[in-house]
Design a protein around this motif. Structure first.
Motif, PDB file in Angstrom:
ATOM      1  N   VAL A   1       0.810  -1.287  -0.149  1.00 34.08           N
ATOM      2  CA  VAL A   1      -0.035  -0.065  -0.002  1.00 34.08           C
ATOM      3  C   VAL A   1       0.911   1.220  -0.090  1.00 34.08           C
ATOM      4  CG1 VAL A   1      -1.766  -1.348   1.115  1.00 34.08           C
ATOM      5  CG2 VAL A   1      -0.085  -0.018   2.443  1.00 34.08           C
ATOM      6  N   ASP A   2       0.447   2.160  -0.583  1.00 29.21           N
ATOM      7  CA  ASP A   2       1.132   3.458  -0.538  1.00 29.21           C
ATOM      8  C   ASP A   2       0.784   4.356   0.859  1.00 29.21           C
ATOM      9  OD1 ASP A   2       1.810   3.290  -3.223  1.00 29.21           O
ATOM     10  OD2 ASP A   2      -0.100   4.214  -3.893  1.00 29.21           O
ATOM     11  N   GLY A   3       1.768   4.901   1.324  1.00 30.45           N
ATOM     12  CA  GLY A   3       1.982   5.643   2.360  1.00 30.45           C
ATOM     13  C   GLY A   3       2.003   4.624   3.679  1.00 30.45           C
ATOM     14  N   PRO A   4       2.192   5.411   5.014  1.00 33.03           N
ATOM     15  CA  PRO A   4       2.414   4.838   5.932  1.00 33.03           C
ATOM     16  C   PRO A   4       1.031   3.792   6.398  1.00 33.03           C
ATOM     17  CG  PRO A   4       1.892   7.007   6.580  1.00 33.03           C
ATOM     18  CD  PRO A   4       1.940   6.948   4.943  1.00 33.03           C
ATOM     19  N   LEU A   5       1.266   2.798   6.993  1.00 30.33           N
ATOM     20  CA  LEU A   5       0.297   1.911   7.256  1.00 30.33           C
ATOM     21  C   LEU A   5       0.442   1.625   8.960  1.00 30.33           C
ATOM     22  CD1 LEU A   5      -2.364   0.256   6.774  1.00 30.33           C
ATOM     23  CD2 LEU A   5      -0.818  -1.699   6.321  1.00 30.33           C
ATOM     24  N   PRO A   6      -0.064   2.389   9.905  1.00 27.10           N
ATOM     25  CA  PRO A   6       0.215   1.926  11.233  1.00 27.10           C
ATOM     26  C   PRO A   6      -0.516   0.759  11.762  1.00 27.10           C
ATOM     27  CG  PRO A   6      -1.363   3.727  11.125  1.00 27.10           C
ATOM     28  CD  PRO A   6      -0.682   3.380   9.722  1.00 27.10           C
ATOM     29  N   VAL A   7       0.239  -0.215  12.419  1.00 29.09           N
ATOM     30  CA  VAL A   7      -0.193  -1.544  12.956  1.00 29.09           C
ATOM     31  C   VAL A   7       0.120  -1.591  14.468  1.00 29.09           C
ATOM     32  CG1 VAL A   7      -0.477  -2.639  10.695  1.00 29.09           C
ATOM     33  CG2 VAL A   7       1.780  -2.806  12.207  1.00 29.09           C
ATOM     34  N   PRO A   8      -0.640  -2.195  15.247  1.00 27.85           N
ATOM     35  CA  PRO A   8      -0.472  -2.287  16.821  1.00 27.85           C
ATOM     36  C   PRO A   8       0.623  -3.481  17.042  1.00 27.85           C
ATOM     37  CG  PRO A   8      -2.453  -3.560  16.346  1.00 27.85           C
ATOM     38  CD  PRO A   8      -2.009  -2.666  15.114  1.00 27.85           C
ATOM     39  N   VAL A   9       1.872  -3.198  16.202  1.00 28.97           N
ATOM     40  CA  VAL A   9       2.841  -4.212  16.575  1.00 28.97           C
ATOM     41  C   VAL A   9       4.125  -3.636  16.605  1.00 28.97           C
ATOM     42  CG1 VAL A   9       3.790  -6.337  15.500  1.00 28.97           C
ATOM     43  CG2 VAL A   9       1.562  -5.848  15.118  1.00 28.97           C
ATOM     44  N   ALA A  10       5.056  -4.167  17.382  1.00 27.05           N
ATOM     45  CA  ALA A  10       6.374  -3.269  17.466  1.00 27.05           C
ATOM     46  C   ALA A  10       7.093  -3.669  16.210  1.00 27.05           C
ATOM     47  CB  ALA A  10       7.171  -4.247  18.723  1.00 27.05           C
ATOM     48  N   ALA A  11       8.078  -2.803  15.623  1.00 28.95           N
ATOM     49  CA  ALA A  11       8.744  -2.840  14.523  1.00 28.95           C
ATOM     50  C   ALA A  11       9.799  -4.204  14.558  1.00 28.95           C
ATOM     51  CB  ALA A  11       9.503  -1.722  14.165  1.00 28.95           C
ATOM     52  N   GLU A  12      10.211  -4.496  15.657  1.00 28.97           N
ATOM     53  CA  GLU A  12      11.115  -5.375  15.843  1.00 28.97           C
ATOM     54  C   GLU A  12      10.515  -6.924  15.611  1.00 28.97           C
ATOM     55  OE1 GLU A  12      10.901  -3.119  17.996  1.00 28.97           O
ATOM     56  OE2 GLU A  12      12.732  -2.108  17.869  1.00 28.97           O
ATOM     57  N   ASP A  13       9.202  -6.895  16.239  1.00 27.62           N
ATOM     58  CA  ASP A  13       8.407  -7.914  15.979  1.00 27.62           C
ATOM     59  C   ASP A  13       7.797  -8.504  14.598  1.00 27.62           C
ATOM     60  OD1 ASP A  13       8.811  -8.655  18.739  1.00 27.62           O
ATOM     61  OD2 ASP A  13       6.745  -7.489  19.243  1.00 27.62           O
ATOM     62  N   LEU A  14       7.393  -7.226  13.944  1.00 20.79           N
ATOM     63  CA  LEU A  14       6.920  -7.411  12.685  1.00 20.79           C
ATOM     64  C   LEU A  14       8.133  -7.786  11.726  1.00 20.79           C
ATOM     65  CD1 LEU A  14       4.710  -7.304  10.458  1.00 20.79           C
ATOM     66  CD2 LEU A  14       5.103  -4.640  10.538  1.00 20.79           C
ATOM     67  N   ALA A  15       9.308  -7.367  11.895  1.00 19.76           N
ATOM     68  CA  ALA A  15      10.438  -7.610  11.146  1.00 19.76           C
ATOM     69  C   ALA A  15      10.985  -9.132  11.238  1.00 19.76           C
ATOM     70  CB  ALA A  15      11.617  -6.753  11.370  1.00 19.76           C
ATOM     71  N   ALA A  16      10.578  -9.643  12.517  1.00 14.52           N
ATOM     72  CA  ALA A  16      10.981 -10.814  12.823  1.00 14.52           C
ATOM     73  C   ALA A  16      10.130 -11.760  12.024  1.00 14.52           C
ATOM     74  CB  ALA A  16      10.952 -11.225  14.327  1.00 14.52           C
ATOM     75  N   ALA A  17       8.714 -11.436  11.951  1.00 15.41           N
ATOM     76  CA  ALA A  17       7.762 -12.219  11.418  1.00 15.41           C
ATOM     77  C   ALA A  17       8.136 -12.324   9.852  1.00 15.41           C
ATOM     78  CB  ALA A  17       6.328 -11.636  11.842  1.00 15.41           C
ATOM     79  N   VAL A  18       8.216 -11.269   9.296  1.00 16.10           N
ATOM     80  CA  VAL A  18       8.510 -11.235   7.698  1.00 16.10           C
ATOM     81  C   VAL A  18       9.702 -11.959   7.652  1.00 16.10           C
ATOM     82  CG1 VAL A  18       8.971  -9.636   6.003  1.00 16.10           C
ATOM     83  CG2 VAL A  18       7.422  -8.898   7.686  1.00 16.10           C
ATOM     84  N   ASP A  19      10.772 -11.829   8.211  1.00 15.48           N
ATOM     85  CA  ASP A  19      12.066 -12.479   8.213  1.00 15.48           C
ATOM     86  C   ASP A  19      11.598 -14.240   8.313  1.00 15.48           C
ATOM     87  OD1 ASP A  19      13.560 -10.365   7.880  1.00 15.48           O
ATOM     88  OD2 ASP A  19      14.364 -10.281   9.715  1.00 15.48           O
ATOM     89  N   ALA A  20      11.113 -14.600   9.265  1.00 14.53           N
ATOM     90  CA  ALA A  20      10.657 -15.859   9.328  1.00 14.53           C
ATOM     91  C   ALA A  20       9.945 -16.293   8.306  1.00 14.53           C
ATOM     92  CB  ALA A  20       9.650 -16.003  10.663  1.00 14.53           C
ATOM     93  N   LEU A  21       8.879 -15.713   7.642  1.00 16.09           N
ATOM     94  CA  LEU A  21       8.100 -16.223   6.580  1.00 16.09           C
ATOM     95  C   LEU A  21       8.995 -15.891   5.339  1.00 16.09           C
ATOM     96  CD1 LEU A  21       4.634 -14.355   7.296  1.00 16.09           C
ATOM     97  CD2 LEU A  21       5.254 -16.652   7.789  1.00 16.09           C
ATOM     98  N   LEU A  22       9.569 -15.257   5.011  1.00 17.62           N
ATOM     99  CA  LEU A  22      10.463 -15.300   3.806  1.00 17.62           C
ATOM    100  C   LEU A  22      11.559 -16.291   4.006  1.00 17.62           C
ATOM    101  CD1 LEU A  22      11.104 -11.603   3.083  1.00 17.62           C
ATOM    102  CD2 LEU A  22       9.470 -13.018   1.985  1.00 17.62           C
ATOM    103  N   GLY A  23      12.087 -16.480   5.111  1.00 15.21           N
ATOM    104  CA  GLY A  23      13.178 -17.542   5.495  1.00 15.21           C
ATOM    105  C   GLY A  23      12.447 -18.904   5.146  1.00 15.21           C
ATOM    106  N   ASN A  24      11.384 -19.130   5.429  1.00  6.87           N
ATOM    107  CA  ASN A  24      10.564 -20.206   5.049  1.00  6.87           C
ATOM    108  C   ASN A  24      10.571 -20.502   3.606  1.00  6.87           C
ATOM    109  OD1 ASN A  24      10.050 -21.306   7.848  1.00  6.87           O
ATOM    110  ND2 ASN A  24       8.222 -20.404   7.853  1.00  6.87           N
ATOM    111  N   VAL A  25      10.147 -19.530   2.811  1.00  5.52           N
ATOM    112  CA  VAL A  25      10.256 -19.484   1.352  1.00  5.52           C
ATOM    113  C   VAL A  25      11.617 -20.105   0.883  1.00  5.52           C
ATOM    114  CG1 VAL A  25      10.067 -18.286  -0.933  1.00  5.52           C
ATOM    115  CG2 VAL A  25       8.489 -17.880   1.193  1.00  5.52           C
ATOM    116  N   PHE A  26      12.496 -19.490   1.246  1.00  2.00           N
ATOM    117  CA  PHE A  26      14.157 -19.956   0.751  1.00  2.00           C
ATOM    118  C   PHE A  26      14.662 -21.219   1.345  1.00  2.00           C
ATOM    119  CE2 PHE A  26      14.312 -15.304   0.288  1.00  2.00           C
ATOM    120  CZ  PHE A  26      15.091 -15.252  -0.889  1.00  2.00           C
ATOM    121  N   ALA A  27      13.886 -21.736   2.580  1.00  2.00           N
ATOM    122  CA  ALA A  27      14.220 -22.743   3.255  1.00  2.00           C
ATOM    123  C   ALA A  27      13.628 -24.014   2.518  1.00  2.00           C
ATOM    124  CB  ALA A  27      14.173 -22.807   4.558  1.00  2.00           C
TER     125      ALA A  27
END
Length: 412
Positions: A310-336
């Protein structure tokens, strides 16, 4: 609980009162009847000596001078005094018997007077039902009032007892909910019966034990995370020693990301209580930054990356570190779990739904269960992603590959 105790006490008190007051009421009625009959019999017995010696013409005067209405049946059967029909009881008394018999509206008492020269004289008096039950209604009302007073006293005592129990139980419930809400300093005050005091003590002991276990776990996680700094520092030095500046920058960026994750883990592990302020981040920025990081590895492995944010900021009630870890886990599964060259797509909608789809072989059996993995990993990647969002769904994409959808609950 107070209502149930009140109903229990009411039922018990009613049973006790019925068991005692009903027989007592019957006894009062019987005593009243006996009192009235005994008084009438005594009055009639007092006339017997006079009837045995009084001349026949004077028996009418004897009947009229009695304290209560008395009928005197002369030896020839003629009644004098209070008018009354000749009943079977009178016939029996004329044969020399004395008895008390039921009559319409009350009781009749007859006494046969023998020893006269002219024959047997019968004395009869009548006790109406009003006299037999005199004072019974008042006594019954007093018993009913006494029973009601005892019932009210029992209800009052039961309510006080129930209030004590309910107060103690409510406090235990409140403390347990506070503990469930991560207020580990909450403690219950032992009060009420011995059993509830034991429960309060056990709950306080449990809360203290939970604090000790969490403290030990935080220290262990923090110590383990701190130990990772040494190999990370070595990796950073080796990355800086690489001859290719681009490769060195890429490896250094990866080391920096791991070091940030380790630092965040140490901070989170040492945090005694959760922050009173809800965490929030720009999901679009975090997802874009993590996809850019993984795009380098995707380029090296020949994978096509399709990004739809989406364009522009999209605020969500999740810490940036937690969301980054979640995206890394999901993308890491794709590569693994997919072979090199498998394309994948990442999309983030305005409603906060993050989707990652690949064109690989699809989801294996048992995927999504915590600790279960068919690729030799820990099996916790999806659980990390699940904790970052509200709902995690696993399905099959339109190409037959895996499709992971994570709802982040975007703020309006």
């Amino acid at each position: 609980m107070r209502r149930r105790l009140a109903l229990l006490v009411t039922a018990t008190a009613c049973l006790v009162l019925v068991a005692f007051l009903v027989p007592l009421a019957v006894l009062i009625r019987a005593v009243a009847e006996d009192r009235a009959l005994v008084a009438a019999t005594a009055d009639l017995q007092g006339l017997v000596p006079l009837a045995a010696t009084t001349a026949t013409p004077d028996l009418a005067t004897l009947a009229s001078g009695a304290d209560r209405p008395v009928t005197v049946y002369l030896p020839d059967g003629t009644p004098v005094g209070a008018p009354a029909p000749r009943t079977p009881a009178v016939e029996l008394a004329a044969r020399g018997r004395s008895l008390t018999a039921e009559a319409e509206g009350g009781r009749e008492i007859v006494v046969g007077v023998q020893g006269r020269a002219d024959g047997t004289v019968v004395l009869r008096t009548f006790v109406p039902d009003e006299e037999l039950s005199r004072g019974v209604t008042r006594a019954w009302l007093l018993l009913a009032g006494l029973g009601m007073a005892l019932l009210l006293v029992g209800l009052f005592v039961a309510d006080r007892l129930a209030r004590t129990l309910v107060t103690s139980i409510t406090e235990l419930s409140t403390v347990s909910h506070r503990l469930a809400g991560a207020e580990l300093d909450a403690r219950a005050t032992p009060s009420g019966p011995a059993e509830l005091r034991d429960v309060a003590g056990a709950l306080n002991h449990l809360a203290g034990r939970i604090q000790d276990l969490l403290r030990e776990e935080r220290e262990q996680v923090a110590d383990l995370s701190h130990r990772l700094r040494t190999p990370l520092t070595a990796l950073r030095l080796e990355a800086e020693a690489l001859g290719d500046p681009a490769e060195a920058a890429r490896v250094t960026a990866g080391v920096d990301a791991v070091e940030r994750a380790v630092s965040g883990l140490i901070i989170a592990a040492r945090r005694a209580t959760p922050s009173p302020f809800p965490a929030e981040c720009d999901a679009a920025a975090v997802v874009r930054e993590r996809v850019a990081f993984w795009s380098v590895l995707a380029e090296d492995t020949g994978r096509e990356v399709r990004l739809d944010l989406v364009d522009g900021p999209l605020p969500v009630p999740v810490a940036a570190e937690d969301l980054a870890a979640a995206v890394d886990a999901l993308l890491g599964n794709v590569f693994a779990h997919t072979p090199d060259g498998t394309p994948f797509a990442v999309s983030l909608r305005q409603d906060g739904v993050l989707s990652i789809a690949d064109e690989g072989p699809g989801l294996p059996a048992g995927a999504g269960e915590r600790g279960e993995s068919t690729a030799g990993s820990t099996g916790l990647g999806l659980d990390i992603a699940r904790r970052a969002g509200h709902t995690l769904r696993l399905s099959t994409s339109h190409t037959g590959g895996a499709l992971v959808t994570l709802e982040l609950l975007a703020r309006p």
